[in-house]
Design a protein around this motif. Structure first.
Motif, PDB file in Angstrom:
ATOM      1  N   ASN A 175       0.848  -1.191   0.000  1.00  0.00           N
ATOM      2  CA  ASN A 175       0.000   0.000   0.000  1.00  0.00           C
ATOM      3  C   ASN A 175       0.887   1.247   0.000  1.00  0.00           C
ATOM      4  N   PRO A 176       1.338   1.683  -1.179  1.00  0.00           N
ATOM      5  CA  PRO A 176       2.272   2.815  -1.247  1.00  0.00           C
ATOM      6  C   PRO A 176       1.672   4.090  -0.661  1.00  0.00           C
ATOM      7  N   ASP A 177       2.549   4.972  -0.207  1.00  0.00           N
ATOM      8  CA  ASP A 177       2.108   6.268   0.310  1.00  0.00           C
ATOM      9  C   ASP A 177       1.785   7.232  -0.832  1.00  0.00           C
ATOM     10  N   ILE A 178       2.557   7.127  -1.918  1.00  0.00           N
ATOM     11  CA  ILE A 178       2.370   7.979  -3.090  1.00  0.00           C
ATOM     12  C   ILE A 178       2.519   7.093  -4.327  1.00  0.00           C
ATOM     13  N   LEU A 186      -1.161  11.803 -12.882  1.00  0.00           N
ATOM     14  CA  LEU A 186      -1.760  11.851 -11.548  1.00  0.00           C
ATOM     15  C   LEU A 186      -0.685  11.554 -10.520  1.00  0.00           C
ATOM     16  N   THR A 187      -0.756  12.231  -9.397  1.00  0.00           N
ATOM     17  CA  THR A 187      -0.004  11.851  -8.212  1.00  0.00           C
ATOM     18  C   THR A 187      -1.021  11.475  -7.152  1.00  0.00           C
ATOM     19  N   LEU A 188      -1.040  10.217  -6.779  1.00  0.00           N
ATOM     20  CA  LEU A 188      -1.988   9.727  -5.770  1.00  0.00           C
ATOM     21  C   LEU A 188      -1.326   9.788  -4.410  1.00  0.00           C
ATOM     22  N   ILE A 189      -2.005  10.426  -3.461  1.00  0.00           N
ATOM     23  CA  ILE A 189      -1.409  10.743  -2.168  1.00  0.00           C
ATOM     24  C   ILE A 189      -2.324  10.241  -1.055  1.00  0.00           C
ATOM     25  N   LYS A 190      -1.760   9.516  -0.098  1.00  0.00           N
ATOM     26  CA  LYS A 190      -2.553   9.170   1.081  1.00  0.00           C
ATOM     27  C   LYS A 190      -3.031  10.465   1.740  1.00  0.00           C
ATOM     28  N   PRO A 191      -4.303  10.524   2.145  1.00  0.00           N
ATOM     29  CA  PRO A 191      -4.874  11.802   2.617  1.00  0.00           C
ATOM     30  C   PRO A 191      -4.074  12.486   3.718  1.00  0.00           C
ATOM     31  N   GLU A 192      -3.475  11.712   4.623  1.00  0.00           N
ATOM     32  CA  GLU A 192      -2.746  12.331   5.729  1.00  0.00           C
ATOM     33  C   GLU A 192      -1.481  13.052   5.262  1.00  0.00           C
ATOM     34  N   TYR A 193      -1.025  12.763   4.056  1.00  0.00           N
ATOM     35  CA  TYR A 193       0.167  13.409   3.524  1.00  0.00           C
ATOM     36  C   TYR A 193      -0.151  14.520   2.528  1.00  0.00           C
TER      37      TYR A 193
END
Length: 427
Positions: free
Chosen positions: A261-264, A280-287
């Protein structure tokens, strides 16, 4: 004026041009897995825009969606303003791709290319952690801008920067010079040893299959081990899925089989569906701690790309395409294994997985000769690896059985002709 004249490009275009040297024809028409030049010659495309055309050329579903959008005078350029096309893409991507995979990401539009998404990922990882260094891996390729080049392994590409490339450390990729456990232990030792000279990094960045680096495919064990190293030390894990993603390895994201489960996550190339620029850059919401406008760019709002990308997501509403890719991948694997046995002169070994496979030739220049001969046989393909030692199969993932068979037959003819030619030269 005769546009079927390569001297136009030789006289007017920069010396930096590349693919037109390897494929000396003037192309005009393309459909699905085929291209035609101005002389009417037909070519099977095992190149797919270096992974930007996973759904083939002029995909009918996407073309009709684009035509309708354009005839409605739909907005084309909107920076990052809200638009109907962007809203439809964001909602569809979340509902069709992210939710079914239990992935929770905010979507950032960093600019239109793969190197844009990598740059944004590196910048954000440093902002989140307050650290400077990023760890990358041998033979990795992440783009041509300065930040992306700093985490790229290829010496020729790095030299093009013209300045020192700093704030990155290169570690051995899986099976680079030992088994998986040894590689993981090596990485851990360097990070944890206060005498190693390696500072605690902000992030690791890696490709699960190294597209330009020679089709090196990481094992699930290694990917899981790298994720564990990151989790235990507060390091962000960035997966560059620009080339290996969007179905090319058999699942939408290339990291799915590893269960990580990557962070980005960095996406570009085929996420635009029709070959239109989109990243697209997919980012975990907390980051997702950007200030508004802290990372921006003029071409973040490519609405025709949103339209095509939304149409492309229709393929992923069920598992039909996914299963098709996985089945055809077995055919590619079996074919390549047969080629290494049938033509021992290749001194070949199988590389990659899914629809990004090839043969590494342990004979200098042989892979390039095969690719050149393939073009003569009407097959477009390229090479990969630090020494261009791998000839690389990148068919569209939507190719039918007949098209795949046609391309493989042309490739075998090219291999046979190359081997015979080499025998003549050395005899």
């Amino acid at each position: 004026m005769n546009f079927n004249d390569l001297s136009i490009f030789e006289n007017l275009e920069s010396e930096v041009r590349s693919y037109c040297r390897g494929f000396p024809a003037v192309f005009h028409k393309a459909k699905d897995h085929k291209l035609w030049d101005l002389d009417g010659n037909e070519y099977v495309d095992f190149f797919s825009g270096a992974g930007a055309l996973n759904y083939g050329h002029n995909n009918e579903k996407m073309k009709q969606a684009l035509i309708q959008y354009l005839t409605e005078d739909g907005i084309t350029h909107s920076l990052d303003m809200a638009s109907k096309a962007k809203a439809e893409f964001l909602q569809s991507f979340n509902d069709i791709i992210l939710k079914p995979r239990n992935l929770d990401y905010k979507t950032m539009f960093p600019g239109p290319t793969g190197t844009n998404t990598v740059e944004s990922a590196l910048k954000l990882a440093r902002k989140v952690t307050g650290r400077t260094n990023v760890i990358s891996f041998t033979n990795g390729f992440h783009g041509m801008t300065i930040g992306a080049l700093s985490v790229t392994g290829n010496a020729f590409k790095r030299q093009g920067a013209g300045i020192p490339l700093n704030h990155s450390v290169t570690m051995p990729y899986d099976a680079y010079n030992g088994d998986t456990k040894a590689q993981l232990d090596y990485v851990k030792q360097f990070i944890d040893d206060n005498g190693s000279g390696v500072d605690m990094p902000a992030a690791f960045i890696l490709e699960t299959v190294q597209g330009e680096g020679g089709l090196n495919a990481a094992s699930n064990e290694w990917l899981q081990g790298i994720e564990k190293i990151c989790r235990e030390r507060g390091i962000l894990l960035i997966i560059d899925d620009v080339q290996a993603g969007v179905g090319r390895t058999g699942t939408f994201f290339s990291f799915e089989p590893a269960g990580i489960n990557p962070d980005i996550v960095c996406l570009s190339k085929s996420i635009g569906g029709y070959g239109l620029p989109l990243a697209l850059t997919l980012i975990k919401p907390e980051y997702d701690i950007w200030a508004p406008g802290e990372h921006n760019g003029t071409f973040r709002g490519n609405n025709p790309a949103f339209v095509a990308a939304t149409a492309a997501l229709e393929y992923w509403k069920d598992d039909t395409l996914e299963k098709s890719v996985q089945e055809k991948s077995k055919k590619i694997t079996n074919f390549l294994q047969d080629m290494t046995k049938k033509y021992p002169e290749l001194r070949g070994s199988l590389k990659g997985r899914g629809f990004m496979q090839g043969i590494a030739c342990d004979v200098e220049g042989l892979a390039e000769d095969v690719a050149e001969k393939a073009f003569e046989k009407g097959l477009i393909m390229e090479t990969a690896g630090a020494e261009d030692e791998v000839f690389k199969l990148f068919p569209p993932i939507t190719i039918d059985d007949a098209g795949l068979e046609d391309g493989l037959n042309r490739l075998e003819a090219a291999i046979e002709a190359t081997v015979k030619q080499k025998d003549l030269v050395t005899s």
